[in-house]
Design a protein around this motif. Structure first.
Motif, PDB file in Angstrom:
ATOM      1  N   GLU A 247       0.830  -1.206   0.000  1.00 41.85           N
ATOM      2  CA  GLU A 247       0.000   0.000   0.000  1.00 41.85           C
ATOM      3  C   GLU A 247       0.861   1.251   0.000  1.00 41.85           C
ATOM      4  N   ARG A 248       1.950   1.215   0.775  1.00 36.28           N
ATOM      5  CA  ARG A 248       2.856   2.372   0.781  1.00 36.28           C
ATOM      6  C   ARG A 248       3.497   2.566  -0.584  1.00 36.28           C
ATOM      7  N   ARG A 249       3.906   1.481  -1.204  1.00 36.64           N
ATOM      8  CA  ARG A 249       4.541   1.582  -2.524  1.00 36.64           C
ATOM      9  C   ARG A 249       3.558   2.115  -3.554  1.00 36.64           C
ATOM     10  N   ALA A 250       2.298   1.724  -3.447  1.00 34.76           N
ATOM     11  CA  ALA A 250       1.298   2.170  -4.411  1.00 34.76           C
ATOM     12  C   ALA A 250       1.037   3.675  -4.313  1.00 34.76           C
ATOM     13  N   LYS A 251       1.289   4.251  -3.160  1.00 36.50           N
ATOM     14  CA  LYS A 251       1.043   5.683  -2.948  1.00 36.50           C
ATOM     15  C   LYS A 251       2.194   6.570  -3.408  1.00 36.50           C
ATOM     16  N   ARG A 252       3.329   5.976  -3.750  1.00 33.85           N
ATOM     17  CA  ARG A 252       4.494   6.776  -4.151  1.00 33.85           C
ATOM     18  C   ARG A 252       4.294   7.397  -5.526  1.00 33.85           C
TER      19      ARG A 252
END
Length: 247
Positions: free
Chosen positions: A242-247
């Motif tokens: 989820e964090r990677r998708a928000k980058r």
């Protein structure tokens, strides 16, 4: 009333244990050994990172010679220091030795029992036991070769040579050097990184690192299999994605 020779500061995720016998440069006597056993019992029951350090700009100058001089063959076979250092090495969570100043003899062997060792420019570490008519019998003969290799361990243990801080880093005994005033902060920064990881995954990583050669790779398979079935794995990996998708 005598002051305790081991000061323990307990936090939720770590414990800081400070050797404090300034009159003998934190030499390790039986009272200190007993205090370390009590601490190990607590950390075996409630696993947390352990930071070991010494007060007064000294880690530990060695075993207490005044006591050691009078010990007999019976005492040698009891492995007084060996047993507690092995218990420290076998603690479930990582042990960090913050080594300032002298770490000699038993003090060096206490540091060798840690998983991670950091120091200061004034760190001096070595095993001068043969000069006192004894050998380094509290772990140096097998822990030090695992750290620096057989040839270098043989040089240190057979000559009684003491390494300075830069040599200790070059040989792999210390992983980094810090100003004395910043040493404990550096140890806490390492503990912070460990605490941010999954505790059981950390414990299993330490267990795999300590396993004998012939236990691999089966030990990794079994430990990983258990971790794969825990909800923490899915939760942490989902959060990562989820964090990677928000980058």
């Amino acid at each position: 009333m005598p002051q305790p020779s081991l000061h323990v500061e307990a936090r939720t995720d770590r414990v800081v244990a400070t050797l404090d016998r300034p009159e003998v440069r934190n030499a390790i006597d039986l009272d200190l050994v007993n205090g370390l056993h009590e601490l190990c019992a607590q950390l075996e029951a409630d696993p947390r990172v352990l930071i070991l350090t010494g007060a007064g700009g000294v880690f530990a100058s060695g075993a207490d010679i005044a006591q050691l001089r009078d010990r007999t063959a019976v005492d040698a076979r009891e492995g007084i220091n060996m047993r507690v250092f092995t218990r420290i090495a076998d603690l479930p969570m990582p042990v960090i030795a913050a080594v300032d100043g002298w770490a000699l003899g038993g003090g060096a062997e206490l540091a060798f029992a840690a998983d991670i060792r950091i120091g200061t420019p004034r760190t001096r570490i070595g095993n001068p036991e043969p000069g006192l008519g004894i050998l380094a019998a509290a772990g140096a003969t097998f822990r030090l070769p695992a750290i620096v290799g057989h040839a270098r361990a043989a040089e240190l243990l057979l000559t009684g040579r003491v390494l300075d801080a830069e040599e200790a880093v070059a040989w792999g005994i210390l992983s980094s050097l810090h100003d004395p005033d910043a040493l404990l902060d550096a140890a806490h920064a390492i503990a912070d990184r460990i605490a941010a990881n999954d505790a059981l995954a950390t414990q299993y990583t330490k267990r795999a690192l300590a396993a004998p050669h012939d236990a691999h790779p089966e030990i990794e398979y079994e430990l990983q299999a258990e971790l794969f079935e825990r909800p923490e794995k899915r939760e942490r990996m989902t959060a990562f994605l989820e964090r990677r998708a928000k980058r």
